[in-house]
Motif scaffolding. Structure first.
Motif, PDB file in Angstrom:
ATOM      1  N   CYS A  19       0.820  -1.122  -0.083  1.00  0.00           N
ATOM      2  CA  CYS A  19      -0.118   0.076   0.097  1.00  0.00           C
ATOM      3  C   CYS A  19       0.975   1.060  -0.015  1.00  0.00           C
ATOM      4  N   THR A  23       0.725   4.139  -2.808  1.00  0.00           N
ATOM      5  CA  THR A  23       0.287   5.588  -2.356  1.00  0.00           C
ATOM      6  C   THR A  23       1.569   6.578  -2.786  1.00  0.00           C
ATOM      7  N   LYS A  31      -8.560  -1.189   0.419  1.00  0.00           N
ATOM      8  CA  LYS A  31      -8.007  -2.238   1.232  1.00  0.00           C
ATOM      9  C   LYS A  31      -8.917  -2.977   2.331  1.00  0.00           C
TER      10      LYS A  31
END
Ligand code: RP5
Length: 156
Positions: A19, A23, A31
């Motif tokens: 993640c 990002t 998620k």
């Protein structure tokens, strides 16, 4: 958008790296903890409706008898990337084999066990999205160039 699902909250320490990379590239993500075994109905519902939510790639992480990525692939035409979690008893070999050994016809693109796989799943998702996103492709080129330079600058 990329969906990141994992079989247990215990997978989060590994999947946070996935993640983080998404990002870093500015890729929107959703998620969830969803399990092929413990929440089968919720998992299939979430996966089946992903495309309608604008999802382009699904990343599924699981450990042990790791069926989440395979189940995801069975319920969508979107590309599914599987990340085998490192398990306590078999060091992730169980996760790796149960994620990678899909029957012909329902593919799961399987990455490495653990953190490298989590990172690379995000980078592979970025590469897939970059096929139709010039700005994202530029970011990927920059990432690769910086990574190369960092290695070349290493001193011992
Ligand atoms: C899998 O079982 C999960 O993906 C996790 O890697 C493994 C262990 O889960 P917990 O017992 O820690 O919840 O479904």
């Amino acid at each position: 958008m990329v969906t990141v699902i994992m079989g247990s909250k215990s997978d989060w320490e590994t999947m946070r790296h996935c993640c983080d990379v998404l990002t870093q590239f500015g890729v929107p993500l959703e998620k969830r903890v969803l399990s092929a075994h413990r929440t089968p109905a919720a998992a299939t519902e979430f996966i089946s409706t992903a495309e309608k939510r604008g999802v382009k790639v699904i990343i599924a992480a699981a450990g042990g008898a790791a069926h989440l990525a395979g189940v995801a692939a069975a319920h969508t035409l979107l590309p599914v990337l599987g990340v085998p979690m490192e398990s306590a008893s078999l060091k992730g070999m169980d996760s790796l084999l149960s994620t990678v050994q899909m029957p012909g016809g329902i593919p799961v693109g399987t990455l490495a066990i653990g953190k490298p796989g989590a990172t690379n799943a995000a980078l592979l998702a970025v590469a897939i999205l970059a096929l139709s996103d010039a700005a994202l492709r530029k970011k990927l080129e920059t990432f690769r160039a910086e990574q190369t330079q960092k290695i070349l600058d290493e001193t011992l």
